[in-house]
Design an enzyme around this catalytic site. Sequence first.
Site, PDB file in Angstrom:
ATOM      1  N   TYR A 176      45.849 125.142  34.299  1.00 18.59           N
ATOM      2  CA  TYR A 176      46.302 125.916  35.038  1.00 18.59           C
ATOM      3  C   TYR A 176      45.251 127.024  34.947  1.00 18.59           C
ATOM      4  CZ  TYR A 176      48.672 122.358  37.620  1.00 18.59           C
ATOM      5  OH  TYR A 176      49.431 121.944  38.263  1.00 18.59           O
TER       6      TYR A 176
ATOM      7  N   LYS B  41      45.631 114.730  24.260  1.00 14.67           N
ATOM      8  CA  LYS B  41      44.479 113.614  23.714  1.00 14.67           C
ATOM      9  C   LYS B  41      43.757 114.386  23.012  1.00 14.67           C
ATOM     10  CE  LYS B  41      42.190 110.312  26.335  1.00 14.67           C
ATOM     11  NZ  LYS B  41      42.162 109.310  26.387  1.00 14.67           N
TER      12      LYS B  41
ATOM     13  N   ASP C 162      47.477 109.752  28.322  1.00 16.08           N
ATOM     14  CA  ASP C 162      46.658 108.305  29.372  1.00 16.08           C
ATOM     15  C   ASP C 162      48.312 106.426  28.378  1.00 16.08           C
ATOM     16  OD1 ASP C 162      45.737 107.866  26.460  1.00 16.08           O
ATOM     17  OD2 ASP C 162      43.926 107.047  27.114  1.00 16.08           O
TER      18      ASP C 162
ATOM     19  N   ASP D  22      52.669 118.216  34.423  1.00 15.67           N
ATOM     20  CA  ASP D  22      52.719 118.199  35.651  1.00 15.67           C
ATOM     21  C   ASP D  22      52.848 117.029  36.423  1.00 15.67           C
ATOM     22  OD1 ASP D  22      52.305 119.106  38.569  1.00 15.67           O
ATOM     23  OD2 ASP D  22      50.572 118.691  39.081  1.00 15.67           O
TER      24      ASP D  22
ATOM     25  N   ASP E  40      56.296 114.343  37.562  1.00 16.17           N
ATOM     26  CA  ASP E  40      56.039 112.984  38.690  1.00 16.17           C
ATOM     27  C   ASP E  40      56.742 111.748  38.574  1.00 16.17           C
ATOM     28  OD1 ASP E  40      55.332 115.357  40.280  1.00 16.17           O
ATOM     29  OD2 ASP E  40      53.620 114.375  41.981  1.00 16.17           O
TER      30      ASP E  40
HETATM   31  C1  IPM Z   1      54.815 121.577  39.859  1.00 13.93           C
HETATM   32  C2  IPM Z   1      53.476 121.407  41.444  1.00 13.93           C
HETATM   33  C3  IPM Z   1      52.389 123.466  41.394  1.00 13.93           C
HETATM   34  C4  IPM Z   1      52.077 122.839  39.651  1.00 13.93           C
HETATM   35  C5  IPM Z   1      51.679 123.201  42.336  1.00 13.93           C
HETATM   36  C6  IPM Z   1      52.673 123.296  43.519  1.00 13.93           C
HETATM   37  C7  IPM Z   1      50.866 124.266  42.090  1.00 13.93           C
HETATM   38  O1  IPM Z   1      52.593 120.362  41.908  1.00 13.93           O
HETATM   39  O2  IPM Z   1      55.349 122.235  40.397  1.00 13.93           O
HETATM   40  O3  IPM Z   1      55.195 120.692  39.157  1.00 13.93           O
HETATM   41  O4  IPM Z   1      51.089 121.491  39.281  1.00 13.93           O
HETATM   42  O5  IPM Z   1      52.533 123.479  38.453  1.00 13.93           O
HETATM   43 MG    MG Z   2      53.666 118.804  40.362  1.00 16.50          MG
END
Ligand code: IPM
Ligand code: MG
Length: 356
Positions: free
Chosen positions: A140, A191, A223, A247, A251
Amino acid sequence: MTKKIAVLPGDGIGQEIVAEAVKVLEKLQTEGLDIEMQHGLVGGTAYDATGTPLPDETLAMAKAADAVLLGAVGGYKWESLDIAVRPEKGLLGLRKELGLFANLRPAILYPQLADASTLKPEIVSGLDIMIVRELTGGIYFGQPRGVRILENGEREGFNTLVYRESEVKRIAEVAFDIARKRGKRVCSVDKANVLEVTEMWRDVVNELHKDNSDIELSHMYVDNAAMQLVRAPKQFDVMVTTNMFGDILSDCAAMLTGSIGMLPSASLNEKGQGMYEPIHGSAPDIAGKNVANPLATILSVAMMLRYSLDEAALADRIEKAVEKVLDQGLRTADIYSAGMQKVSTSEMGDAVVAAL
Ligand code: IPM
Ligand code: MG
């Protein structure tokens, strides 16, 4: 002493969900919680007003605060902007400038929502995972980065995945400490079979484990970790990983719990300052409709009370209030199932305040 909270709603549904979390804080204020809230601009909303997604004023306010409450950033409207001034840069800038390297993303399945998950109830019931994501390093922020034109006229895009030993060590330390207060197991995700930097990550975690041998440590390639999260998620206690892997995996873990609209997060620096935000985005498709789920943001307030304001008892109360409204059958659209009562964003916030 009065604790200062910077409130940065940001874009899209950020405005609506933060308003509900603020109601919860205001309710606690009337009972004597000694806080002062200041509102600031961040993300696309800040860009529109000032030409930058992270105005100096906002950054100064965040730095001076004991804690930051953030909604979400981004939206279709700003997608064509130069990447340097996109809303996401506001969020990333706050993380970097405040040194918020440790991102805690708990994925807990509320029993009331077992049906809301797309996975079978027996796979997810009782789920309680803590993802510890490194937040200020890795791909990042790595340099060099950009897009260049090659001699043949073709464009080439590049980013750099880089970690220093010290960065790996401090995030692994956080993971071991958290595991010690929970199930005493850490799975470090990398990884290492392909990327040298994560091979080093694995070595550093192993070295640190020598001083943390009361914790059971395992390693997994990312993975496989993604697969295991949907195959048998309850095998995990604490997962620690890089910025980008965290990240993605968070999710994935969120959906195990039924809705990404339920998951809070805390991002901490070495001084104990923290930024608290739902892990979901700004959801421009439903912004302004009063249908978004405010619970992730309200639960982020609970994390704020626990980690930055030293008010664990109030944090417990908020979490219990959330359980109570779920018990009452109240559901925003994202967690709605037949037989439940569908409520709006503001009705959900009011219900939590009432349940407090
Ligand atoms: C998160 C989001 C952020 C990230 C974005 C909005 C920059 O997806 O906080 O997970 O990638 O960290
Ligand atoms: Mg995110």
